[in-house]
Write a protein that holds these residues in place. Sequence first.
Motif, PDB file in Angstrom:
ATOM      1  N   LEU A  19       0.832  -1.196   0.000  1.00  0.00           N
ATOM      2  CA  LEU A  19       0.000   0.000   0.000  1.00  0.00           C
ATOM      3  C   LEU A  19       0.875   1.257   0.000  1.00  0.00           C
ATOM      4  O   LEU A  19       0.602   2.219  -0.721  1.00  0.00           O
ATOM      5  CB  LEU A  19      -0.924  -0.003   1.225  1.00  0.00           C
ATOM      6  N   GLY A  20       1.936   1.238   0.798  1.00  0.00           N
ATOM      7  CA  GLY A  20       2.861   2.371   0.830  1.00  0.00           C
ATOM      8  C   GLY A  20       3.504   2.597  -0.524  1.00  0.00           C
ATOM      9  O   GLY A  20       3.631   3.735  -0.991  1.00  0.00           O
ATOM     10  N   SER A  21       3.915   1.512  -1.169  1.00  0.00           N
ATOM     11  CA  SER A  21       4.523   1.617  -2.490  1.00  0.00           C
ATOM     12  C   SER A  21       3.519   2.172  -3.499  1.00  0.00           C
ATOM     13  O   SER A  21       3.860   3.038  -4.316  1.00  0.00           O
ATOM     14  CB  SER A  21       5.015   0.230  -2.925  1.00  0.00           C
ATOM     15  N   GLU A  22       2.291   1.679  -3.424  1.00  0.00           N
ATOM     16  CA  GLU A  22       1.236   2.145  -4.331  1.00  0.00           C
ATOM     17  C   GLU A  22       0.962   3.638  -4.104  1.00  0.00           C
ATOM     18  O   GLU A  22       0.841   4.411  -5.068  1.00  0.00           O
ATOM     19  CB  GLU A  22      -0.045   1.338  -4.078  1.00  0.00           C
ATOM     20  N   LEU A  23       0.887   4.042  -2.848  1.00  0.00           N
ATOM     21  CA  LEU A  23       0.660   5.454  -2.534  1.00  0.00           C
ATOM     22  C   LEU A  23       1.824   6.315  -3.022  1.00  0.00           C
ATOM     23  O   LEU A  23       1.617   7.415  -3.552  1.00  0.00           O
ATOM     24  CB  LEU A  23       0.470   5.646  -1.029  1.00  0.00           C
ATOM     25  N   HIS A  24       3.032   5.828  -2.853  1.00  0.00           N
ATOM     26  CA  HIS A  24       4.206   6.570  -3.316  1.00  0.00           C
ATOM     27  C   HIS A  24       4.138   6.766  -4.830  1.00  0.00           C
ATOM     28  O   HIS A  24       4.398   7.869  -5.336  1.00  0.00           O
ATOM     29  CB  HIS A  24       5.483   5.815  -2.913  1.00  0.00           C
ATOM     30  N   THR A  25       3.786   5.711  -5.566  1.00  0.00           N
ATOM     31  CA  THR A  25       3.671   5.797  -7.021  1.00  0.00           C
ATOM     32  C   THR A  25       2.595   6.804  -7.414  1.00  0.00           C
ATOM     33  O   THR A  25       2.805   7.635  -8.313  1.00  0.00           O
ATOM     34  CB  THR A  25       3.341   4.409  -7.612  1.00  0.00           C
ATOM     35  N   GLU A  26       1.439   6.737  -6.733  1.00  0.00           N
ATOM     36  CA  GLU A  26       0.355   7.662  -7.050  1.00  0.00           C
ATOM     37  C   GLU A  26       0.765   9.102  -6.735  1.00  0.00           C
ATOM     38  O   GLU A  26       0.433  10.029  -7.492  1.00  0.00           O
ATOM     39  CB  GLU A  26      -0.912   7.291  -6.275  1.00  0.00           C
ATOM     40  N   LEU A  27       1.462   9.311  -5.624  1.00  0.00           N
ATOM     41  CA  LEU A  27       1.913  10.655  -5.273  1.00  0.00           C
ATOM     42  C   LEU A  27       2.894  11.195  -6.305  1.00  0.00           C
ATOM     43  O   LEU A  27       2.842  12.383  -6.664  1.00  0.00           O
ATOM     44  CB  LEU A  27       2.557  10.665  -3.880  1.00  0.00           C
ATOM     45  N   GLN A  28       3.770  10.347  -6.799  1.00  0.00           N
ATOM     46  CA  GLN A  28       4.711  10.789  -7.836  1.00  0.00           C
ATOM     47  C   GLN A  28       3.960  11.172  -9.107  1.00  0.00           C
ATOM     48  O   GLN A  28       4.278  12.179  -9.749  1.00  0.00           O
ATOM     49  CB  GLN A  28       5.732   9.692  -8.137  1.00  0.00           C
ATOM     50  N   ALA A  29       2.954  10.358  -9.473  1.00  0.00           N
ATOM     51  CA  ALA A  29       2.166  10.671 -10.665  1.00  0.00           C
ATOM     52  C   ALA A  29       1.417  11.993 -10.482  1.00  0.00           C
ATOM     53  O   ALA A  29       1.382  12.840 -11.387  1.00  0.00           O
ATOM     54  CB  ALA A  29       1.173   9.541 -10.956  1.00  0.00           C
ATOM     55  N   LEU A  30       0.823  12.190  -9.293  1.00  0.00           N
ATOM     56  CA  LEU A  30       0.117  13.442  -9.015  1.00  0.00           C
ATOM     57  C   LEU A  30       1.073  14.630  -9.029  1.00  0.00           C
ATOM     58  O   LEU A  30       0.732  15.705  -9.527  1.00  0.00           O
ATOM     59  CB  LEU A  30      -0.595  13.370  -7.660  1.00  0.00           C
TER      60      LEU A  30
END
Length: 168
Positions: A88-99
């Motif tokens: 979940l942390g990795s997924e959130l990190h990826t989404e934050l980078q995309a945002l």
Amino acid sequence: MALTNEDLLAISQILDVKLKAEIQPIKNEIQTLRSELQTKLQALGSELHTELQALGSELHTELQALDSELHAELQALGSELHTELQALGSELHTELQALDSELHAEIHQIKMFQENVIMPQLNTITDCYTSTFHRYKDSVEGYEALQADNEVMKNVIMEHSEKLQKLA
């Protein structure tokens, strides 16, 4: 016939001896029963103690097994939760980078729009209003002079009206 104290004492002694003789076997039997009961109670207590120890040992073993089983399940759940949290942390990190990338792109577009569209239009509006301001500024000065002239004319007219009324 009246019994004397000595007679009564003799009868009492005879009764005591006979009563003791008959009570002694009952006392012996009670003593025997007491001994047997005490022996049986000790045996029963010992047997009960042994059974309680066995039951306690069995219960201890079962509790240890349950403790081990619970510990293993808790470790498995903890490991699973840790793995899920990392994912979940990795997924959130990826989404934050995309945002973050999208935000930077949109900010760049806004800056470009501001530079290419808004600023030229704002400059045009400023130029237009500046020239209009200078025209009105010049005419305001004339307006103030006109207003002063008008006040003078009012006063003169009022004076002339008063004079005409006096003449009439």
